[in-house]
Design an enzyme around this catalytic site. Structure first.
Site, mmCIF file in Angstrom:
data_model
loop_
_atom_site.group_PDB
_atom_site.id
_atom_site.type_symbol
_atom_site.label_atom_id
_atom_site.label_comp_id
_atom_site.label_asym_id
_atom_site.label_seq_id
_atom_site.Cartn_x
_atom_site.Cartn_y
_atom_site.Cartn_z
ATOM 1 N N HIS A 67 0.798 -1.324 -0.133
ATOM 2 C CA HIS A 67 -0.010 0.036 0.107
ATOM 3 C C HIS A 67 0.782 1.450 -0.068
ATOM 4 O O HIS A 67 2.071 1.464 0.710
ATOM 5 C CB HIS A 67 -0.872 0.042 1.294
ATOM 6 C CG HIS A 67 -1.864 -1.095 1.421
ATOM 7 N ND1 HIS A 67 -2.503 -1.669 2.603
ATOM 8 C CD2 HIS A 67 -2.387 -1.929 0.472
ATOM 9 C CE1 HIS A 67 -3.139 -2.760 2.346
ATOM 10 N NE2 HIS A 67 -2.939 -2.873 1.167
ATOM 11 N N LYS A 77 5.358 5.817 7.621
ATOM 12 C CA LYS A 77 4.618 4.958 8.597
ATOM 13 C C LYS A 77 5.564 4.411 9.613
ATOM 14 O O LYS A 77 6.729 4.255 9.299
ATOM 15 C CB LYS A 77 4.207 3.666 7.706
ATOM 16 C CG LYS A 77 2.715 4.052 6.823
ATOM 17 C CD LYS A 77 2.387 2.903 6.040
ATOM 18 C CE LYS A 77 1.159 3.166 5.130
ATOM 19 N NZ LYS A 77 0.733 2.041 4.744
ATOM 20 N N TYR A 137 0.406 0.957 13.900
ATOM 21 C CA TYR A 137 1.336 1.805 13.226
ATOM 22 C C TYR A 137 0.799 3.369 13.108
ATOM 23 O O TYR A 137 -0.270 3.681 13.091
ATOM 24 C CB TYR A 137 1.706 1.369 11.565
ATOM 25 C CG TYR A 137 0.268 1.146 10.867
ATOM 26 C CD1 TYR A 137 0.132 2.210 9.829
ATOM 27 C CD2 TYR A 137 -0.501 0.093 10.732
ATOM 28 C CE1 TYR A 137 -0.883 1.928 8.747
ATOM 29 C CE2 TYR A 137 -1.394 -0.214 9.848
ATOM 30 C CZ TYR A 137 -1.750 1.137 9.144
ATOM 31 O OH TYR A 137 -2.609 0.747 7.932
ATOM 32 N N ASP A 175 -6.436 -6.231 -2.547
ATOM 33 C CA ASP A 175 -5.158 -6.182 -2.688
ATOM 34 C C ASP A 175 -4.547 -7.429 -3.568
ATOM 35 O O ASP A 175 -3.342 -7.184 -4.072
ATOM 36 C CB ASP A 175 -4.242 -6.915 -1.241
ATOM 37 C CG ASP A 175 -4.342 -5.660 -0.257
ATOM 38 O OD1 ASP A 175 -4.567 -4.569 -0.482
ATOM 39 O OD2 ASP A 175 -4.171 -6.092 0.797
#
Length: 196
Positions: A67, A77, A137, A175
């Site tokens: 992603h 991130k 995260y 995905d």
């Protein structure tokens, strides 16, 4: 003081950092500072996190990724696994970078207590190596659906070894449909090194 509480290691792609917070334990349990702005700043990372995400995966072999968000809502991130273990991957998608299309993978787990910093200009994904994994995260920009994008997790051009057989991997429908790196080239021009 801050440097002793958190260790930083630059990886094969130097913009990716492995962060190891210290744990201070006794008979009650432990205490750990999992993020310090001054420690990050001391390593050249002036980051402002705006959102925390918490993800639970029940099964081993759940793969989430790869992603990224396009500009103007690119995300950096800081990923950690607080329960179980994951294999976490960052892929350089900065057009013109010497490491464009290259990746780094590290194991993050509740046991090793490490974190991975993945800056803007990188795609990110992970696969669970155990059942009942929880991943937390921090991100530097809000989730923005119109900027949401991704790469195929199994693109041969990336050559990622996810440590599990393909038959043992579980993906979301979304995905499963991400294109390979070559098909993303036009949108990735926003990630040219000169624009970051």
């Amino acid at each position: 003081m801050a440097a002793r509480l958190m260790q930083f290691e630059r990886l094969k792609i130097p913009e990716l950092l492995l962060v190891s917070p210290k744990k201070h334990g006794d008979q009650r349990g432990f205490f750990s500072e999992t993020f310090r702005a001054d420690s990050f700043a001391a390593h050249g990372l002036e980051v402002a996190f705006v959102q925390d995400n918490h993800v639970y995966s029940a099964q081993k072999g759940v793969l989430r990724g790869l992603h990224f968000q396009l500009a103007p809502h690119a995300q950096g991130k800081l990923i950690r696994c607080e329960r179980g273990a994951i294999y976490d991957v960052g892929v350089d998608i900065r057009v013109g970078s010497l490491t464009y299309g290259c990746h780094v993978g590290v194991e993050l787990s509740a046991e090793n207590w490490r974190q991975l910093w993945v800056p803007p200009g990188f795609a990110h994904g992970y696969v669970t190596l155990e059942e009942n994994c929880e991943v937390i995260y921090k991100v530097t920009d809000y989730y923005t659906p119109e900027c949401d994008s991704g790469l195929a997790w199994d693109d041969p051009a990336l050559g990622i070894d996810w440590r599990l057989a393909h038959a043992d991997i579980t993906l979301s429908d979304k995905d499963r449909k991400h294109p390979g790196l070559a098909r993303c080239a036009s949108s990735l021009s926003l990630w040219s090194v000169g624009n970051l």
